[in-house]
Design a protein around this motif. Structure first.
Motif, mmCIF file in Angstrom:
data_model
loop_
_atom_site.group_PDB
_atom_site.id
_atom_site.type_symbol
_atom_site.label_atom_id
_atom_site.label_comp_id
_atom_site.label_asym_id
_atom_site.label_seq_id
_atom_site.Cartn_x
_atom_site.Cartn_y
_atom_site.Cartn_z
ATOM 1 N N PRO A 214 0.735 -1.153 -0.065
ATOM 2 C CA PRO A 214 -0.077 -0.097 0.137
ATOM 3 C C PRO A 214 0.713 1.367 -0.097
ATOM 4 O O PRO A 214 1.972 1.286 0.536
ATOM 5 C CB PRO A 214 -0.809 0.009 1.286
ATOM 6 C CG PRO A 214 -0.825 -1.685 1.724
ATOM 7 C CD PRO A 214 0.386 -1.972 1.135
ATOM 8 N N LYS B 146 -7.903 3.291 4.077
ATOM 9 C CA LYS B 146 -8.570 2.949 2.682
ATOM 10 C C LYS B 146 -7.242 2.164 1.808
ATOM 11 O O LYS B 146 -7.648 1.113 1.271
ATOM 12 C CB LYS B 146 -8.959 4.253 1.859
ATOM 13 C CG LYS B 146 -10.470 4.390 2.097
ATOM 14 C CD LYS B 146 -10.659 5.448 0.891
ATOM 15 C CE LYS B 146 -11.879 6.590 1.463
ATOM 16 N NZ LYS B 146 -11.728 7.650 0.587
ATOM 17 N N SER B 147 -6.151 2.636 1.995
ATOM 18 C CA SER B 147 -5.059 2.077 1.154
ATOM 19 C C SER B 147 -4.694 0.779 1.995
ATOM 20 O O SER B 147 -4.274 -0.134 1.158
ATOM 21 C CB SER B 147 -3.745 3.210 1.208
ATOM 22 O OG SER B 147 -2.967 2.799 0.506
ATOM 23 N N SER C 23 -6.604 -1.206 3.795
ATOM 24 C CA SER C 23 -7.406 -2.277 3.586
ATOM 25 C C SER C 23 -7.860 -2.753 2.205
ATOM 26 O O SER C 23 -9.044 -3.203 2.003
ATOM 27 C CB SER C 23 -8.708 -2.005 4.535
ATOM 28 O OG SER C 23 -9.242 -0.686 4.124
ATOM 29 N N SER C 24 -7.412 -2.073 1.116
ATOM 30 C CA SER C 24 -7.801 -2.280 -0.154
ATOM 31 C C SER C 24 -7.774 -3.824 -0.603
ATOM 32 O O SER C 24 -6.557 -3.942 -0.455
ATOM 33 C CB SER C 24 -7.279 -1.175 -1.053
ATOM 34 O OG SER C 24 -7.324 -1.726 -2.375
ATOM 35 N N MET D 127 -7.201 -4.705 -3.297
ATOM 36 C CA MET D 127 -6.326 -4.924 -4.295
ATOM 37 C C MET D 127 -4.929 -5.582 -4.186
ATOM 38 O O MET D 127 -4.499 -6.202 -4.801
ATOM 39 C CB MET D 127 -6.132 -3.413 -4.825
ATOM 40 C CG MET D 127 -5.381 -3.185 -6.035
ATOM 41 S SD MET D 127 -5.125 -1.513 -6.338
ATOM 42 C CE MET D 127 -3.401 -1.185 -5.808
ATOM 43 N N TRP D 128 -4.384 -5.094 -2.819
ATOM 44 C CA TRP D 128 -3.012 -5.415 -2.673
ATOM 45 C C TRP D 128 -2.996 -7.016 -2.331
ATOM 46 O O TRP D 128 -1.904 -7.751 -3.054
ATOM 47 C CB TRP D 128 -2.555 -4.817 -1.317
ATOM 48 C CG TRP D 128 -2.700 -3.481 -1.383
ATOM 49 C CD1 TRP D 128 -3.434 -2.630 -0.529
ATOM 50 C CD2 TRP D 128 -1.977 -2.712 -2.460
ATOM 51 N NE1 TRP D 128 -3.457 -1.388 -1.013
ATOM 52 C CE2 TRP D 128 -2.620 -1.333 -1.897
ATOM 53 C CE3 TRP D 128 -0.905 -3.017 -3.157
ATOM 54 C CZ2 TRP D 128 -1.790 -0.105 -2.473
ATOM 55 C CZ3 TRP D 128 -0.570 -1.678 -3.748
ATOM 56 C CH2 TRP D 128 -1.030 -0.577 -3.301
#
Ligand code: SF4
Length: 548
Positions: free
Chosen positions: A415, A442-443, A445-446, A448-449
């Motif tokens: 992140p 937000k970053s 817990s996204s 996406m990672w």
């Protein structure tokens, strides 16, 4: 000594700069530019630094005297915001060509100034010197002086050609131009005991507007902001302020110190990043104003606002603290005050594993040590490779940095949050602190990672293919090869006797004991005794069956 060389030398002697203070006289003369190492990037030039520092003056026409690429390099590269005019975002350049280099570019500059006045009629024009006209000897000071008289309009020379030094030197040369030609040239319509200047504040993403309502509530007026959302008239009359707050000391310390010297405006260095630093800055502003004659009730009113805002902000970030437990952050800031952001992140419950101090003053470093302890990991310079390793080895769960390092974080599938001048979110003041916490969450817990860290489908396929092509896979697929490999297994390591030899002897001679096997083969039967016994009682292999 030319006047530009004298100004540059004067900046290197700046007593307000702690770095200068710690140098010998000879070292000071050499300035602050460091020899570049192979593979490193040079950063912006002095012209770029001057443009970055002054472009947030929104109603001014910023005219770049030089080849068009200089303007392209520096145009709108900071996310400052304006509450009014948008003239500052229009790119004006004299676009010098080969003919101008041969015959000189002064006439072209004069024509450009006239054209801007005819078409836009701004309250002032800032003319930026760049390398080429400086080298061919264009005298922008003389052109600006003549144009100011002819058009009855302030035309300000910003003498900071790229070759004189670093971006930071350019920031300070821009400040010198303000001191020489702008500050103190006009009078405000009225003054109050609550008038302040903000120096070195650039209103990135409009973050100053998150603090301004609190100042408005206290009756404190920003007489001039240098330079975020600034107006020419405001900076020209900023010498009437009662107190000043220096936000970015690295870029504008000379302005704050000289305004104190010339006009008696006391200043302090503060920050509106983080809850406690925001409160401390409001307190210091109130104290300075009271010292300069503002009614003392300002102190009590300020404390009341601080208490209300702090209570709101602490309550707003509380739910995030359990989510941040055990999470580690790496902070690589370019311009934003590192110590202040360190404090803000600690307030949010994050553990700091390191922070960059490349652009920090020695005072800043002391503050970081106070916050992170004497063993704080302060990064002077970290190569992208080292950054990548730090993230990949999971020494940090999130990196907060500028746009330049974002690709390192993405490559490490970690992140990342933009915290520098190009950022999209405003992090100043109490509201900004809550926003920063929200964005970090937000970053972190996204989803996406996790997806990014999984091997891509083609990577899984490639691994399977690789396994199929390995010698083990080839043996597994071919029964004859598999049998050869089985028979080649060493049973007596001392005399290098393999399984095939022992099996052949057993079946050829009907052997039933280890001693008999020893007699018919070279096997010692000592440390390999157990293995031979196991072969004697084992099921017949395919080969034995075939032999039988
Ligand atoms: S180094 Fe000189 S030529 Fe290059 S952008 Fe800066 S001013 Fe322009």
């Amino acid at each position: 000594m030319s006047s530009l060389a004298a100004t540059v030398q004067n900046i290197f002697d700046e007593p307000g700069c702690a770095k200068n203070g710690s140098k010998s006289e000879a070292e000071r003369k050499n300035g602050c530019t460091k020899q570049l190492q192979p593979g490193s990037a040079a950063g912006g030039c002095a012209f770029d630094g001057a443009k970055v520092a002054l472009q947030p003056f929104t109603d001014v026409a910023h005219l770049v005297h030089g080849p068009i690429a200089c303007e392209g390099n520096s145009w709108d590269n900071r996310g400052a915001a304006s509450s009014g005019s948008n003239l500052w975002r229009t790119a004006f350049t004299t676009d010098l060509s080969e003919t101008d280099i041969v015959f000189g570019g002064e006439k072209r500059l004069c024509k450009a100034i006239k054209e801007i006045i005819d078409k836009c009629d701004p309250p002032a024009i800032f003319v930026y010197q760049t390398c080429i006209p400086a080298m061919i000897g264009d005298d922008i000071n003389a052109v600006c002086k003549a144009a100011s008289q002819r058009f009855a309009k302030p035309v300000i020379p910003i003498n900071s050609p790229g070759f004189v030094g670093s971006k930071n030197l350019g920031n300070k040369l821009a400040g010198e131009a303000l001191l020489d030609y702008v500050i103190g040239t006009q009078e405000p319509d009225y003054t109050t005991p609550y008038d302040i200047n903000l120096i070195g504040e650039y209103n990135l993403s409009g973050e100053l507007w998150q603090v301004k309502p609190l100042l408005d509530e206290l009756g404190v007026r920003i007489l001039s902001c240098i330079s975020g959302d600034g107006k020419y008239r405001e900076v020209a009359s900023s010498h009437r302020a009662r107190a000043a707050m220096l936000v970015c000391s690295k870029s504008m310390i000379n302005v704050a110190r000289k305004m104190e010297q010339r006009y008696g405006i006391p200043f302090f260095e503060g920050s509106f990043y983080g809850i406690q630093d925001s409160s401390e800055s409001l307190r210091q502003l109130a104290r300075l104003l009271v010292k300069r004659g503002a009614p003392t009730d300002l102190l009590g009113r300020t404390e009341a606002v601080i208490a209300r805002e702090e209570a709101w902000a602490w309550a707003a970030i509380e739910p995030y603290k359990p989510r941040f437990e055990g999470k580690k952050a790496l902070l690589i800031t370019g311009g934003v005050k590192s110590w202040s952001v360190v404090a803000a992140l600690q307030e949010a419950g994050l553990e700091l594993v390191g922070t960059s101090v490349k652009k920090s003053t020695s005072k800043d470093k002391e503050r970081i040590k106070e916050l992170m302890g004497q063993d704080a990991h302060m990064i002077e310079d970290m190569t992208p490779r080292e950054l990548y390793k730090m993230l990949k080895d999971a020494k940090a769960d999130i990196m907060l940095s500028g746009g330049k390092s974002q690709f390192v974080a993405l490559k490490a599938a970690m992140p990342w949050l933009d915290i520098n001048q190009e950022r999209c979110h405003a992090y100043m003041g109490y509201v900004g602190m809550v926003k920063l916490v929200e964005e970090i969450d937000k970053s972190l817990s996204s989803p996406m990672w996790e997806q990014l860290r999984r091997p891509a489908p083609w990577q899984a396929l490639a691994k399977a293919m690789e396994q199929m092509q390995s010698p083990v896979a080839a043996i597994a697929c071919d029964p004859a090869l598999a049998e050869t490999a089985r028979r080649a297994r060493k049973i007596c390591v001392c005399n290098a006797v393999d399984l095939g030899t022992i099996e052949d002897a057993i079946y050829a001679h009907g052997l039933r004991s280890v001693a008999a096997v020893r007699e018919h083969t070279n096997a010692v039967g000592g440390c390999c005794q157990r293995r031979i016994e196991a072969i004697l009682v084992s099921e017949p292999s395919a080969m034995r069956q075939a032999a039988e």
